[in-house]
Every structure is written in C-alpha cells, then in structure tokens.
Scaffold this active site. Sequence first.
Site, PDB file in Angstrom:
ATOM      1  N   TYR A  32       0.865  -1.177   0.000  1.00 34.86           N
ATOM      2  CA  TYR A  32       0.000   0.000   0.000  1.00 34.86           C
ATOM      3  C   TYR A  32       0.911   1.239   0.000  1.00 34.86           C
ATOM      4  O   TYR A  32       1.434   1.643   1.038  1.00 34.86           O
ATOM      5  CB  TYR A  32      -0.910   0.037   1.237  1.00 34.86           C
TER       6      TYR A  32
ATOM      7  N   GLY B 277     -18.553   2.085  -3.109  1.00 35.28           N
ATOM      8  CA  GLY B 277     -19.355   3.311  -3.042  1.00 35.28           C
ATOM      9  C   GLY B 277     -20.785   3.163  -3.514  1.00 35.28           C
ATOM     10  O   GLY B 277     -21.621   4.039  -3.276  1.00 35.28           O
TER      11      GLY B 277
END
Length: 323
Positions: free
Chosen positions: A61, A212
């Site tokens: 990440y 989302g």
Amino acid sequence: MTTITKIPLGKNGPLVSKLGLGCMRMSSVWGGPVNDENESIATIQAALDSGINFLNTGDFYGAGHNELLVGKAIKGRRDDAFISVKFGAIFYNGQWLGLDLRPIAIKNFINYSLVRLGIDTIDLYQPCRLDNSVPLEDVIGTVADLIKEGKVRQLGVSEITADQLRKAHSVHPVSALEIGYSLADRQIENDLLPTAKELGIGVVAFANTAEGLLTGDMKAPLPAGNYHSHFSRFQGENLVKNLETVEVLKKMAKEKGYTPTQLAIAWVNAQGDHIMPLVSMSRRSRLPENTAAMEIVFSAEEMNILNTRFAQGAILGGTYLQR
Ligand SMILES: NC(=O)c1ccc[n+]([C@@H]2O[C@H](COP(=O)([O-])OP(=O)(O)OC[C@H]3O[C@@H](n4cnc5c(N)ncnc54)[C@H](OP(=O)(O)O)[C@@H]3O)[C@@H](O)[C@H]2O)c1
C-alpha cells in the site's frame, strides 16, 4: 459514543474489535494522490481511542508508505493495536505487476515490514492472494516458520477459494480470512463463508459499500474519467438498474434514521459473530458514523427485505471482486 465489542479472531484466537480500520486508502496504491498524512495518523489514533484495535495494512500500500503511517500512529501504544499485514503483491509506478510468494521473498518482505512498522511482531500476516507460481504449502509453511521464530503471531489469508482455505488450514491453522463482502457481493455465501465457519476461521470483510455503490451518493451516469467506470457494474443501464435497487437501502436507512453506508456496514456485521466489517476511513469525521453502525439492529422483516432485494444476481455487472 458506541462501545465496540471484542470478538476472538478465529477459534480461541486473540480478541479484536468487531469493527476493523482499513488503512489502504490513506496511501496511494494505484498512483492517485496521497491522503493528508497528519489526518491519516490522527484517524488511526482516534480509532484506537474509540476501541477499534484491528488495523489493516499491506506492504504494497503505497510501497511501504502505509506501514510507515501505521508505525507512526501506534508509536508508544503498541499494545492498543492489532496489526494485520498483507504481502506478496508487486506494484510498480501504481501498476499491479503480479505476485511474489517465494519463501525467500516472504522472508525479505517481513523484515522490511517490521522496520517500517517499528514493531517486533506482526499480529496477523497474510499472503494477499495465492496463485500457482509457488506451492500453497510453501507459502503457508513460510508464514508458519515466521510464527515459530516469533516474527508473526497468527496466519491469515485473503481472497482465496474454499478449497485453498481448507488446504491452507491443513498446513497451519488459519485465524482469519480477508474477503470482499457486501449486500452487493454475496457470492462467498455459497461455499467460502460456510467453509470458514466450519473451520472456525474469523472473517474480515472489506468493501462493505461495494466501491461506493451502497453509500447512496452515486448518480448515473458517472462523470467521465471516474475510476469506477472501469467496472461493468457502474456502466450504462447496469448502473441505472443498480441505483434503483439501492433505493431500497436508502428508503430503509431514512426510516430507521441512519445513512445507507451505516446500514451496509450493519448488514455485514449482522451476518455472524465471527464476521468483522473492515471499513476504510481516511479522516476522523468518518468514525462517529461508522462506529454507530455497529449498534444497528434489523427486524426479521427488514432483514428479509434486504436479503430478497439484494439476492445474489440482483446487482448487475461486476467489479474487481469478480475477477
Ligand atoms: N484483501 C484485499 O484484497 C483487499 C482489497 C481491498 C481492500 N482491502 C482492505 O479493506 C479495507 C476496506 O476496503 P475498501 O476501501 O475497498 O472499501 P470501503 O471500506 O467500503 O471504503 C470505500 C470508501 O468508502 C468511504 N467511506 C467510508 N465511510 C464512509 C461513509 N460513512 N460514507 C461514505 N463513504 C464512506 C471511504 O472513504 P475515505 O477513505 O475517504 O474515508 C473509502 O474511500 C481497505 O482499507 C483495505 O485495508 C483489502
């Protein structure tokens, strides 16, 4: 303030918060902008203060950036945090190049992770995926060796099949399975979830808002160039139909006095005592809303409406989770 309960991670496993903090979006994984670092660190610390001890990161990440952030946030309060780290993904300039799961690579990865995090032991260490480039026994066996050495406490796995889960568990007990799960993505209910339950493995469930879709904020069509447009779920008629389905969640959320995101997290939370919603939050302002989701109780009728309207196949098109 909501009290976050603790659950054992896997059979007789260590106690972790029933809600986990996903740190991925605090760093640039795919080459996008980096979140404000002070806000990211403050968010991790506020999460720890609120009783969320499960912190999820990965060495890839932001090429170690995320582990450095977590390391800064837990400095001086190591015992407040349970650190989950994924390894094995190779990114270059924001592009996914593949996996490196060779034992020699894993031994290299962990030493860098421990330094970046500033700790002696990683609580949960897991290959981010498995492929056939290295025998599963060698990947899991290497983590088992790290556990014997004291560099790792528990073995986890991520995004694998039910067969792989069984096989991994036979090499070394698996404490946790990290996997995408939401009202919009329920295919793991067919075999992976029952297998995890049978074997006494905790489930760390991410993407609760389905990229989302379940926040209730999306509108069709998406603006040109939007990252979501890569996925068929967010394209053309699929998106129009999917947003109609999401209206059911929005209506229920309004009636219950919550947001659709809170209901989406609460639905995952309600699927079992061994299932932990893992939610990305990159700013402190997200915490009150998302922790309050853990208090939500559904009536049998509400659960039936959600399970029926979001039955498998009801959400059209896929995302990266169906790859
Ligand atoms: N094992 C794997 O392969 C894998 C894959 C993907 C992710 N993960 C892990 O799982 C974690 C969660 O996954 P995810 O980020 O894909 O999904 P997510 O938790 O559904 O988060 C997606 C987005 O939702 C936003 N959000 C959070 N709370 C919200 C709210 N109350 N209202 C509206 N939007 C809200 C977050 O924004 P902000 O960031 O702006 O707060 C984030 O950008 C990641 O951080 C990562 O640690 C693992």
